[in-house]
Enzyme design. Structure first.
Site, PDB file in Angstrom:
ATOM      1  N   HIS A  85       0.726   1.630   6.080  1.00 26.69           N
ATOM      2  CA  HIS A  85      -0.656   1.584   6.221  1.00 26.69           C
ATOM      3  C   HIS A  85      -1.137   0.285   5.590  1.00 26.69           C
ATOM      4  O   HIS A  85      -0.533  -0.468   4.920  1.00 26.69           O
ATOM      5  CB  HIS A  85      -1.072   2.548   5.598  1.00 26.69           C
ATOM      6  N   ASP A  92      -4.842  -0.785   3.379  1.00 27.55           N
ATOM      7  CA  ASP A  92      -5.522  -0.198   2.535  1.00 27.55           C
ATOM      8  C   ASP A  92      -6.873  -0.080   3.146  1.00 27.55           C
ATOM      9  O   ASP A  92      -7.607  -0.852   3.502  1.00 27.55           O
ATOM     10  CB  ASP A  92      -5.780  -0.810   1.076  1.00 27.55           C
ATOM     11  N   HIS A 109       1.694  -2.036   4.328  1.00 25.95           N
ATOM     12  CA  HIS A 109       2.796  -1.877   3.289  1.00 25.95           C
ATOM     13  C   HIS A 109       3.344  -0.422   3.207  1.00 25.95           C
ATOM     14  O   HIS A 109       2.591   0.579   3.845  1.00 25.95           O
ATOM     15  CB  HIS A 109       2.270  -2.405   1.952  1.00 25.95           C
ATOM     16  N   ARG A 137      -4.198  -0.273  -8.997  1.00 23.70           N
ATOM     17  CA  ARG A 137      -4.782  -1.043  -8.175  1.00 23.70           C
ATOM     18  C   ARG A 137      -6.095  -1.254  -8.170  1.00 23.70           C
ATOM     19  O   ARG A 137      -7.007  -0.380  -8.979  1.00 23.70           O
ATOM     20  CB  ARG A 137      -4.634  -0.306  -6.816  1.00 23.70           C
TER      21      ARG A 137
END
Length: 305
Positions: free
Chosen positions: A100, A102, A255, A270
Site C-alpha cells: 500500500h 499511505d 511498502h 509514524r
C-alpha cells in the site's frame, strides 16, 4: 546527483539509500535539509541508523519538510501527540502486511512518512518498499498508454463479507475504527511527481475499482500493474534495529510490513507530511468522492496538545 553535505550509501539498485554520519536530533541547517529532500526524491526511501529520537525530535524533523498531518483520518493518535500514529503490533494495531501507499483514500495523500523504531523483534518484522516510478518505466509501451488513461477509486472501506468470515474479533474491532468515517477518492492510476516530474503507478492496497470497469475487470488490470511494482528489482528490504528512522516518498512508493515475527513485540511510530492533490499525465487532479479529510491535512497541529 552530487551531495555536498550528505554521505549516502545506496542499498539496492533502483530504490533505497542509507544516510550516514548524521544526527537527526541536531538543529540541521537548511542546506542539509534541502539535500535530504533531494535524496528522498532520488532514492524514494532513505534510512538513518542509530538515531534514538524522542517523539518531539521526530515531529520537529518532519516539520522541516512541510506541514504535518494529524496522525490519521480515523485511527486515534498517540496520547499527548496528535501528530503521531502509534503502531504497536503486539497490542492494538492491525498488521499492515499488504502492499500500500499511505492514506491514498483521501484527496491529498501524504507527501511522505517518517517512521521510527521503538521495539523490534529479535528476528522478522522487516519492511519492503517498491519503486512505483521504475515500475511504470518497466511497463511495455501499450500498457503505459492504457495506465495513463485509467482512474481508480481508493477507499478505506473493506469487504465486509470477507470480514464476517475470516477475521478475528480484535481485527474486526480495529477495522470498525479504521472505517468509522468512510473516504473515497478518485485518483489517476499514473500520477506525475510534483518535484521530479517522474511518472509513477499510483495504486496499492486501497484501490477498490477502476472507473468504468467491473470489479472483476478492475482486479485483473490492477493485479497486472501491481506485479510490476513488487518485482524484486524494484524493491528494497530493510532489517530494522531499535532507533532506526525511515523516511519514504509516499508519492513514488508502496511498502509492505512483513508479518513473520509471531507474537514478538514490534512497535513503531509514524509522522506524515501534508501532500498535494495528485495530477494525471493529462493534468487532471484527483477528486474526493466521499468524506471530508480537511481536518486531517489542513489544521495545524498544536505542539504538545
Amino acid at each position: 546527483m552530487t551531495y555536498q553535505y550528505l554521505k549516502i550509501k545506496p542499498i539496492a539498485g533502483r530504490i533505497g539509500a542509507k544516510i550516514l554520519e548524521i544526527d537527526l536530533q541536531e538543529n540541521l541547517s537548511d542546506a542539509i535539509i534541502s539535500e535530504i529532500r533531494r535524496a528522498l526524491v532520488e532514492y524514494k526511501v532513505i534510512f538513518f541508523r542509530n538515531q534514538h529520537l524522542s517523539a518531539e525530535n521526530q515531529i520537529d524533523f518532519a516539520r522541516r519538510f512541510g506541514e504535518i498531518t494529524t496522525a490519521h483520518p480515523t485511527v486515534p493518535s498517540l496520547t499527548g501527540h496528535p501528530e503521531i500514529l502509534d503502531l504497536d503490533y503486539g497490542k492494538t494495531a492491525a498488521r499492515a502486511n499488504n502492499w500500500h501507499t499511505d492514506v491514498t483514500f483521501v484527496d491529498r495523500p501524504p507527501l511522505g512518512s517518517i517512521l521510527r523504531a521503538l521495539e523490534i523483534p529479535a528476528y522478522g518484522g522487516d519492511t519492503i518498499w517498491g519503486n512505483s516510478v521504475t515500475a511504470y518505466r518497466d511497463l511495455p509501451e501499450h500498457l503505459r498508454q492504457l495506465a495513463d488513461e485509467l482512474w481508480a477509486v481508493h477507499s478505506n472501506a473493506y469487504d465486509y463479507a470477507e470480514a464476517a468470515v475470516n477475521l478475528s474479533e480484535d481485527l474486526k474491532a480495529y477495522r470498525e475504527v479504521f472505517t468509522s468515517t468512510v473516504y473515497e477518492t478518485l485518483h489517476p492510476v499514473v500520477r506525475v511527481h510534483p518535484e521530479s516530474g517522474e511518472k509513477g503507478l499510483f495504486i496499492g492496497g486501497f484501490v477498490r475499482q477502476i472507473r468504468g470497469l467491473s470489479t472483476t475487470e478492475s482486479d485483473h488490470i490492477i493485479q497486472l500493474l501491481q506485479s510490476y511494482v513488487t518485482r524484486p528489482e524494484n524493491t528494497v528490504r530493510w532489517c530494522w534495529k531499535v532507533g532506526d528512522v525511515a523516511f519514504w516518498d509516499n508519492r513514488a512508493t508502496q511498502h509492505y510490513a512483513i508479518a513473520d515475527y509471531g507474537n514478538q513485540p514490534r512497535r513503531v511510530q509514524r509522522v506524515t507530511i501534508v501532500g498535494d492533490v495528485p495530477v494525471s499525465v493529462n493534468g487532471q487532479k484527483s477528486q474526493a468522492v466521499k468524506g471530508d479529510a480537511s481536518i486531517y491535512y489542513n489544521k495545524r497541529v498544536p505542539v504538545g496538545v
